[in-house]
Design a protein around this motif. Sequence first.
Motif, mmCIF file in Angstrom:
data_model
loop_
_atom_site.group_PDB
_atom_site.id
_atom_site.type_symbol
_atom_site.label_atom_id
_atom_site.label_comp_id
_atom_site.label_asym_id
_atom_site.label_seq_id
_atom_site.Cartn_x
_atom_site.Cartn_y
_atom_site.Cartn_z
ATOM 1 N N UNK A 142 0.837 -1.200 0.000
ATOM 2 C CA UNK A 142 0.000 0.000 0.000
ATOM 3 C C UNK A 142 0.874 1.254 0.000
ATOM 4 N N UNK A 143 1.912 1.251 0.864
ATOM 5 C CA UNK A 143 2.815 2.391 0.903
ATOM 6 C C UNK A 143 3.500 2.593 -0.451
ATOM 7 N N UNK A 144 3.804 1.485 -1.119
ATOM 8 C CA UNK A 144 4.530 1.581 -2.385
ATOM 9 C C UNK A 144 3.621 1.959 -3.541
ATOM 10 N N UNK A 145 2.311 2.101 -3.279
ATOM 11 C CA UNK A 145 1.400 2.384 -4.378
ATOM 12 C C UNK A 145 1.216 3.879 -4.624
ATOM 13 N N UNK A 146 1.979 4.711 -3.944
ATOM 14 C CA UNK A 146 1.962 6.154 -4.217
ATOM 15 C C UNK A 146 3.411 6.604 -4.363
ATOM 16 N N UNK A 147 3.705 7.523 -5.312
ATOM 17 C CA UNK A 147 5.075 8.033 -5.402
ATOM 18 C C UNK A 147 5.480 8.634 -4.061
ATOM 19 N N UNK A 148 6.722 8.364 -3.603
ATOM 20 C CA UNK A 148 7.149 8.805 -2.275
ATOM 21 C C UNK A 148 6.956 10.300 -2.039
ATOM 22 N N UNK A 149 7.225 11.115 -3.068
ATOM 23 C CA UNK A 149 7.093 12.555 -2.850
ATOM 24 C C UNK A 149 5.662 12.928 -2.476
ATOM 25 N N UNK A 150 4.699 12.317 -3.175
ATOM 26 C CA UNK A 150 3.294 12.675 -2.947
ATOM 27 C C UNK A 150 2.850 12.212 -1.565
ATOM 28 N N UNK A 151 3.252 11.000 -1.195
ATOM 29 C CA UNK A 151 2.869 10.492 0.120
ATOM 30 C C UNK A 151 3.532 11.329 1.220
ATOM 31 N N UNK A 153 4.275 14.399 1.009
ATOM 32 C CA UNK A 153 3.528 15.656 1.075
ATOM 33 C C UNK A 153 2.296 15.483 1.952
ATOM 34 N N UNK A 154 1.565 14.374 1.713
ATOM 35 C CA UNK A 154 0.337 14.140 2.464
ATOM 36 C C UNK A 154 0.637 13.994 3.956
ATOM 37 N N UNK A 155 1.772 13.364 4.268
ATOM 38 C CA UNK A 155 2.123 13.179 5.678
ATOM 39 C C UNK A 155 2.608 14.483 6.284
ATOM 40 N N UNK A 157 1.667 17.487 5.751
ATOM 41 C CA UNK A 157 0.681 18.548 5.950
ATOM 42 C C UNK A 157 0.233 18.716 7.396
ATOM 43 N N UNK A 158 -0.242 17.651 8.045
ATOM 44 C CA UNK A 158 -0.768 17.866 9.399
ATOM 45 C C UNK A 158 0.317 18.277 10.380
ATOM 46 N N UNK B 24 -4.981 4.153 4.433
ATOM 47 C CA UNK B 24 -3.709 4.750 4.858
ATOM 48 C C UNK B 24 -3.803 6.271 4.808
ATOM 49 N N UNK B 32 -2.598 11.914 12.497
ATOM 50 C CA UNK B 32 -1.439 12.732 12.798
ATOM 51 C C UNK B 32 -1.885 13.981 13.560
ATOM 52 N N UNK B 33 -0.990 14.513 14.392
ATOM 53 C CA UNK B 33 -1.370 15.688 15.183
ATOM 54 C C UNK B 33 -1.759 16.844 14.266
ATOM 55 N N UNK B 39 -6.558 24.100 11.465
ATOM 56 C CA UNK B 39 -5.568 24.471 10.459
ATOM 57 C C UNK B 39 -6.213 25.279 9.341
ATOM 58 N N UNK B 302 -6.607 17.274 -0.199
ATOM 59 C CA UNK B 302 -5.351 16.526 -0.110
ATOM 60 C C UNK B 302 -5.611 15.026 -0.234
ATOM 61 N N UNK B 313 -1.154 5.344 -10.337
ATOM 62 C CA UNK B 313 0.015 4.524 -10.112
ATOM 63 C C UNK B 313 -0.340 3.033 -10.137
#
Lengths: 301, 337
Positions: A142-151, A153-155, A157-158, B24, B32-33, B39, B302, B313
């Motif tokens: 599942x983690x590998x199903x999105x390009x690392x840069x995009x994931x 970015x999503x992480x 944000x918060x 996910x 996440x916090x 925000x 997002x 992908x």
Amino acid sequence: MGTLTSENRSEAMENRIESAKRIAYRFRQNPLSLAGLAIILGLVFIAVFAPYIARHPQDAGYMGEPAVDFANRFAEPSWEHPFGTDQAGRDILSRVIFGTRYSLVLGVFVLTFAIGIGVPVGLVAGYVGGALGTLLMRITDVFLSVPPLVLALAVAVPLQPSLRNAMIAIAIVWWPWYARLVYGEVVSVREEQFVEASRGIGASRIRIMFREILPNVLAPITVKFSLDMGYAILIGAGLGFLGLGAQPPTPEWGTMISEGRVYLPAQWWYSTFPGLAIFIAVLGFNLLGDGLRDVFDVEVK
Amino acid sequence: MGFKSYVLRRILSGIPVFIGLSMLIFFLARVLPGDPARLALGPRASDEAVQSLRDQMGLNDPVVVQYLNYMAGLFQGDMGISLTTNRNVAADLVYFFPATFELITVGMTIAVLFGVPLGIIAGQNKDRFEDNAGRLFAFFGVSMPAFWVAILLQLLFAFYMGWLPATGRIATAPPRITGLMLVDSLIATDFAAFRSALAHLVLPAFTLALAPMADIARMTRSSFIEEFNKDYVHALETSGIPAKLIAYKYVLKSSFAATLTIIALDYGFLIGSAFLIEIVFAWPGMARYGVTAILENDINAIVGVTLVVGLVYIIANMVVDIMYGYFDPRVRYGGDE
């Protein structure tokens, strides 16, 4: 299995030294890998001695906030400021020199974390297998199903934008690559005779995983580590460029490019030189990684 | 196993990955916090305002309920309201996706058109000048930050030379039908618009193409060399078939499967690079929408953008596997991996 005689042991030692010598020889034969190694050693040297190398360390925030000198803003590249100055009159070369520190730290942190999580996950999934193994590898997929840069970015944000949080975000998306790499290797050696033998004499699972199987995976991990250092630096700079990494006036390369973009095309040097630094650093790790790949003769993607 | 059931099985196996991905992304955004409502409204908003937005966004429900609601909405084309555009995220994505799709597709086309011949030339001249030059180019291509290349090309060809537009997608857009400027301008038989769309595409598409071009060249080269050393090639050679014919008719075809994998993998990565490139060229696509959403903490947007990227992908990988199965029937019997 009885104890090794000292003769056996010294023979094994000699073999090991012999093969290390062979690897070193093959490495030296490739000028590109040597160039890569030279670049990386240079970067480490620059990062460690930045305050002594940079002509204006205070402009990069050494020992305090970055200095400002508005009389000198947007100076063209010159002998005094080879990379020119920025909107606050700070010496860009000095800032680029200090930027080496941020990129190297980011790469090392991200990959240490990624290897620390990914390797055990891959070992357990590959060797123990079963429902746990399947679950772990599905999560990895599942983690590998999105390009690392995009994931990343999503992480990111918060979390509030900062260099530390950018590193955390990249690390969170990076471990699955190591889990999959290790998993593949483990599955291929799991049924080999030396593992079988170890099982036969009653070695524990932990021992087999870490003492028997792990050494076989070290070569591909080393190669991937080198290639990924470059890639992690690229992604880190990308986050900085998007405003999600280090915040101005931190002299992080990606952040500097983003700041300089506002002043194009007149102040062309502002974005150009930090980018050149990224290029050289990433090139160094790619050259080294590629050379190591040839030497160890492993396929890593 | 027949080809049809192989294709079917491959498509079905993408579904759990997509569901896993949606979980996910969704849980990352919630767990996440950081409070999405806080925000979005900024630090100065009153607590009551934040609370009422939380209620409105359903953030006070248990996470699992939120997720199930979201997925139920997703299947009806409802991806929640974007806090920046005030429209449904699904509508926004339909609007912005074609621009990104056009950009990365043209980019990948350029990468293949240049990368494959470069790889073949390098492979035919192994260890000679052409090969070494190609290797160096490949190293440069994967080592340069794409957003930096974008800035340099923009400086050179747009600002200094003035040959190409620096930003944007087209001068005057034709009526929107597909959202792809190249296609829409042709449908409207507006050739000035077509030329303008093409001119706007050159720099961003070429920038995007650089890294996959290097990758494709490298992969084509190595699989070409590997294939050339096989017995059947020697057999063909000894029967007097010209080397050129062997190269293009036999070797290229069999070595192409490996290149296909790289193409599909890189297609997915291109969406990642598009996030940076669209910013530099002010390209009004999904990636720029995504970056804006990120900077504005627009959580629904997002999640939506990330899901679409993941979906593209997953589909790209699926297409590769299916092509693999088509070219090499043995793959169809190979189990899961």
